[in-house]
Scaffold this active site. Structure first.
Site, short mmCIF file in Angstrom:
data_model
loop_
_atom_site.label_atom_id
_atom_site.label_comp_id
_atom_site.label_asym_id
_atom_site.label_seq_id
_atom_site.Cartn_x
_atom_site.Cartn_y
_atom_site.Cartn_z
N GLU A 130 36.30 54.42 47.16
CA GLU A 130 37.04 53.18 47.36
C GLU A 130 37.32 52.50 46.03
OE1 GLU A 130 35.49 51.74 51.74
OE2 GLU A 130 34.13 51.47 50.05
N CYS A 391 30.64 43.42 45.65
CA CYS A 391 29.62 44.15 44.90
C CYS A 391 28.51 44.63 45.82
CB CYS A 391 29.05 43.23 43.82
SG CYS A 391 27.78 43.99 42.81
#
Length: 405
Positions: A130, A391
């Site tokens: 991704e 994150c």
């Protein structure tokens, strides 16, 4: 004391009394990644000399190599059959030889009113990765910018228990061309007007997607050289616009220090003491906090680039004000404390995870402690959590097609 209980380390810091990695679910640490299912070589993988030889092999003059590179790196095009400035007879041959399909878009999600876009890619061999493109409009203090968070490995071998990517394990390294292709795709997305407000191209790149960049050092370094090379031989970005993140592969940090490329180094620290960091970041059992911060300080000294200390705040795990003071002392005792900037990251949730973000009052106390020590600190503006694009959330759900879980 946390709700799960706690103990005190020899240094007087609070430690969880239960293992942070769930028993029976520990993921092995893998530093040397197997190169299985490697993709075919692409034009982007070639050196300048190899590109010249490649066109000569098709009976095309050497100057065509720079012409091809201009299409790739300046116009972000990857289909030679559409390039009318190339001899028609050579287009398909060049496409077949040097332009294999490296990234196939599987899905695309957006949030933040379309300014954050996460793309799921299928690689050669079926592995999934991704990348996340984030557009930040101009403010009183900063110009508008588009930042791409890209992947450097399919999966990750660092086995950090709080990170979705790390808990999925490692499949393989990505090639230089696969890494750079994420940037070209993001530039095309902006050029097509699919990111509201964004224009031009990607301004900043952070190697903070899937994978440990330093564990794929050769491909990542070549990608950085390609991204920073002047056109038409490269993308023409400034090295200062690139941030390279690591959990602490100290020998690779030392090697990067000697490369002469002033990228920003980001150290994913997450704990200032070995007792806790051994649990949070398994590679710390090989290279301790002092070794890591010494290497980071030398990088800052050599490159004159401030190091970013990444610190994900986790409720009752690493968010105590006492730990903030230890972190401050670790930074201060290495000389001028402005060599480092602490970037605090509110922990992002992952499906089924028992890890949660710090309470606001604990986060505030952590920040205030660092500020009292005069340590530069900011709290990251988290983007993309609604689409699992923040994150620690990138996990390429489904892992791979044809490779198993």
């Amino acid at each position: 004391m946390s709700s799960t209980g706690s103990s005190v380390s020899t240094s007087g810091l609070v430690l969880p009394s239960t293992p942070l990695a769930e028993p029976g679910k520990e993921v092995p640490l893998v530093v040397n990644t197997p190169n299985r299912a490697k993709p075919p070589r692409h034009w982007i993988d070639l050196s300048i000399e190899e590109r010249v030889q490649a066109v000569k092999d098709f009976g095309v003059p050497a100057f065509r190599a720079r012409q091809i590179s201009a299409h790739v790196f300046e116009r972000w095009e990857v289909d030679p059959t559409q390039w009318t400035d190339l001899p028609k007879a050579a287009r398909q041959e060049i496409a077949d030889a040097w332009f294999p399909v490296l990234l196939t878009k599987v899905s695309q999600q957006s949030c933040d009113r379309g300014t954050t876009v996460k793309t799921l890619w299928r690689l050669h061999g079926g592995a999934l990765v991704e990348s996340v493109l984030m557009y930040y409009p101009a403010t009183r203090h900063s110009a508008a910018r588009a930042t791409l968070c890209l992947s450097s490995q399919a999966g990750c071998g660092m086995a950090c228990p709080f990170c979705a990517t790390g808990q999925g394990g490692i499949q393989r390294n990505m090639s230089t061309a696969e890494i750079v292709s994420q940037v070209l795709a993001a530039n095309r997305l902006i050029a097509a007007g699919e990111v509201p407000g964004a224009s031009g191209r990607v301004h900043n790149i952070v190697f903070m997607g899937m994978g440990e960049p330093m564990a794929n050092y050769r491909s990542v370094l070549t990608a950085i050289r390609t991204l920073t090379a002047d056109g038409p031989d490269g993308v023409g970005m400034s090295a200062r616009a690139l941030t390279l993140s690591t959990v602490g592969l100290v020998p690779r940090i030392k090697a990067l220090t000697q490369e002469g490329i002033p990228v920003t180094l980001a150290v994913s620290l997450h704990a200032p003491d070995d007792e806790l960091r051994d649990e949070l970041i398994p590679v710390n059992r090989r290279w301790k906090v002092d070794e890591l911060l010494d290497a980071a300080w030398h990088y800052a000294e050599k490159t004159k680039r401030r190091v970013s200390i990444e610190y994900a705040l986790m409720k009752d795990i690493n968010d105590q004000a006492d730990r903030a003071a230890v972190l401050a002392r670790q930074i201060r005792r290495r000389g001028d404390w402005t060599w480092a900037h602490v970037n605090l990251i509110p922990l992002n949730p992952t499906p089924g995870s028992r890890w949660t973000a710090s309470r606001p009052e604990d986060q505030d106390a952590f920040v205030e402690t660092l500020e009292r020590w005069k340590i530069p600190v900011t709290v990251r503006d988290t983007r993309g959590s609604e689409i699992d694009g923040a994150c620690g959330q990138l996990a390429a759900v489904g892992r791979s097609e044809g490779l198993g879980s």
